[in-house]
Design a protein around this motif. Sequence first.
Motif: not given
Length: 75
Positions: A36-37, A49, A52-53, A56, A62-64
């Motif tokens: 994901i990174s 981060s 991710s925000r 979402k 969230n990506p995961n």
Amino acid sequence: MTRVFKKETGMSVSEYMFQERMSLAQKLLTKTDMPISVVASHIGYSNFSHFSRMFKKHTNLNPNEFRHLYHQTSE
């Protein structure tokens, strides 16, 4: 030019770019095993981060979570 773009698409250039980046992130998360990174970096986010925000905000996941829900395994 930006006024013409908004008139034609209904969104600003920055909104369009955001949508395109998130669309690419979704494809990479579902069709690859790329970390994901690395996906975040690949679409232009140096801050994980923040990516991710924003992800979402766009998908309500969230990506995961998104990857676990939609990942296509190649068997």
